[in-house]
Design a protein around this motif. Sequence first.
Motif, short mmCIF file in Angstrom:
data_model
loop_
_atom_site.label_atom_id
_atom_site.label_comp_id
_atom_site.label_asym_id
_atom_site.label_seq_id
_atom_site.Cartn_x
_atom_site.Cartn_y
_atom_site.Cartn_z
N GLY A 187 0.81 -1.21 0.00
CA GLY A 187 0.00 0.00 0.00
C GLY A 187 0.84 1.26 0.00
O GLY A 187 0.33 2.37 -0.06
N GLU A 188 2.15 1.10 0.09
CA GLU A 188 3.06 2.24 0.05
C GLU A 188 3.17 2.71 -1.39
O GLU A 188 3.48 1.94 -2.29
N VAL A 189 2.85 3.95 -1.62
CA VAL A 189 2.92 4.48 -2.97
C VAL A 189 3.85 5.68 -3.00
O VAL A 189 4.04 6.35 -2.00
N GLY A 190 4.40 5.91 -4.14
CA GLY A 190 5.27 7.06 -4.32
C GLY A 190 5.51 7.28 -5.80
O GLY A 190 5.18 6.43 -6.63
N ALA A 191 6.07 8.38 -6.10
CA ALA A 191 6.35 8.72 -7.49
C ALA A 191 7.48 7.84 -8.02
O ALA A 191 8.43 7.51 -7.29
N LEU A 192 7.39 7.49 -9.30
CA LEU A 192 8.44 6.71 -9.94
C LEU A 192 9.78 7.44 -9.85
O LEU A 192 10.83 6.82 -9.68
N SER A 193 9.74 8.76 -9.93
CA SER A 193 10.99 9.52 -9.83
C SER A 193 11.65 9.32 -8.47
O SER A 193 12.87 9.28 -8.37
N ASP A 194 10.85 9.13 -7.41
CA ASP A 194 11.41 8.87 -6.09
C ASP A 194 12.07 7.49 -6.03
O ASP A 194 13.13 7.33 -5.43
N VAL A 195 11.43 6.52 -6.67
CA VAL A 195 12.00 5.17 -6.73
C VAL A 195 13.33 5.21 -7.48
O VAL A 195 14.34 4.67 -7.03
N ALA A 196 13.32 5.90 -8.64
CA ALA A 196 14.54 6.01 -9.44
C ALA A 196 15.65 6.69 -8.64
O ALA A 196 16.79 6.23 -8.62
N SER A 197 15.31 7.78 -7.97
CA SER A 197 16.31 8.50 -7.18
C SER A 197 16.85 7.62 -6.07
O SER A 197 18.04 7.66 -5.76
N GLY A 198 15.98 6.81 -5.47
CA GLY A 198 16.41 5.89 -4.42
C GLY A 198 17.41 4.86 -4.91
O GLY A 198 18.21 4.33 -4.14
N LEU A 199 17.34 4.57 -6.20
CA LEU A 199 18.29 3.62 -6.81
C LEU A 199 19.52 4.32 -7.37
O LEU A 199 20.37 3.70 -7.98
N GLY A 200 19.55 5.65 -7.20
CA GLY A 200 20.69 6.41 -7.72
C GLY A 200 20.57 6.69 -9.21
O GLY A 200 21.56 6.96 -9.87
N LEU A 201 19.35 6.64 -9.74
CA LEU A 201 19.13 6.87 -11.16
C LEU A 201 18.55 8.27 -11.36
O LEU A 201 17.85 8.78 -10.50
N ASP A 202 18.82 8.85 -12.50
CA ASP A 202 18.25 10.13 -12.86
C ASP A 202 17.02 9.88 -13.73
O ASP A 202 17.14 9.36 -14.83
N PRO A 203 15.81 10.21 -13.23
CA PRO A 203 14.59 9.95 -14.00
C PRO A 203 14.62 10.57 -15.39
O PRO A 203 13.99 10.05 -16.31
N ASP A 204 15.33 11.66 -15.57
CA ASP A 204 15.40 12.30 -16.90
C ASP A 204 16.09 11.43 -17.93
O ASP A 204 15.90 11.61 -19.14
N ASP A 205 16.90 10.47 -17.48
CA ASP A 205 17.57 9.56 -18.40
C ASP A 205 16.60 8.59 -19.07
O ASP A 205 16.95 7.91 -20.02
N TYR A 206 15.38 8.47 -18.54
CA TYR A 206 14.42 7.48 -19.02
C TYR A 206 13.22 8.12 -19.70
O TYR A 206 12.19 7.52 -19.84
N ARG A 207 13.36 9.35 -20.14
CA ARG A 207 12.26 10.03 -20.84
C ARG A 207 12.48 9.99 -22.30
O ARG A 207 13.47 9.86 -22.85
#
Length: 99
Positions: free
Chosen positions: A79-99
Amino acid sequence: MVTSSSLPLPVIPTSEARTQLPDALRRFRSEGPLARPMVFGGHRRAEGVVIPFDLYVDLIPAIEDLEIAYLARERAKTGEVGALSDVASGLGLDPDDYR
């Protein structure tokens, strides 16, 4: 889910994998990233796989995508929800790389 019965490769016992590792490395050196992997485990149940390093490097983007998908599924279950960008950041990824 992949089971040992659906694998096109034999699953060798861990003790045998230890002795076959030098041969696998020679095969990886001579055949490159498409060399046959070595699948091993206890009681002929697939538990691990050794692949050529160059193949692993090629697979890293897909592995990262799978890690993100796994985390998203786990969070959805709790039930824990969050933005995909937060998940990516948590993995050390830059969400802009996947647009």
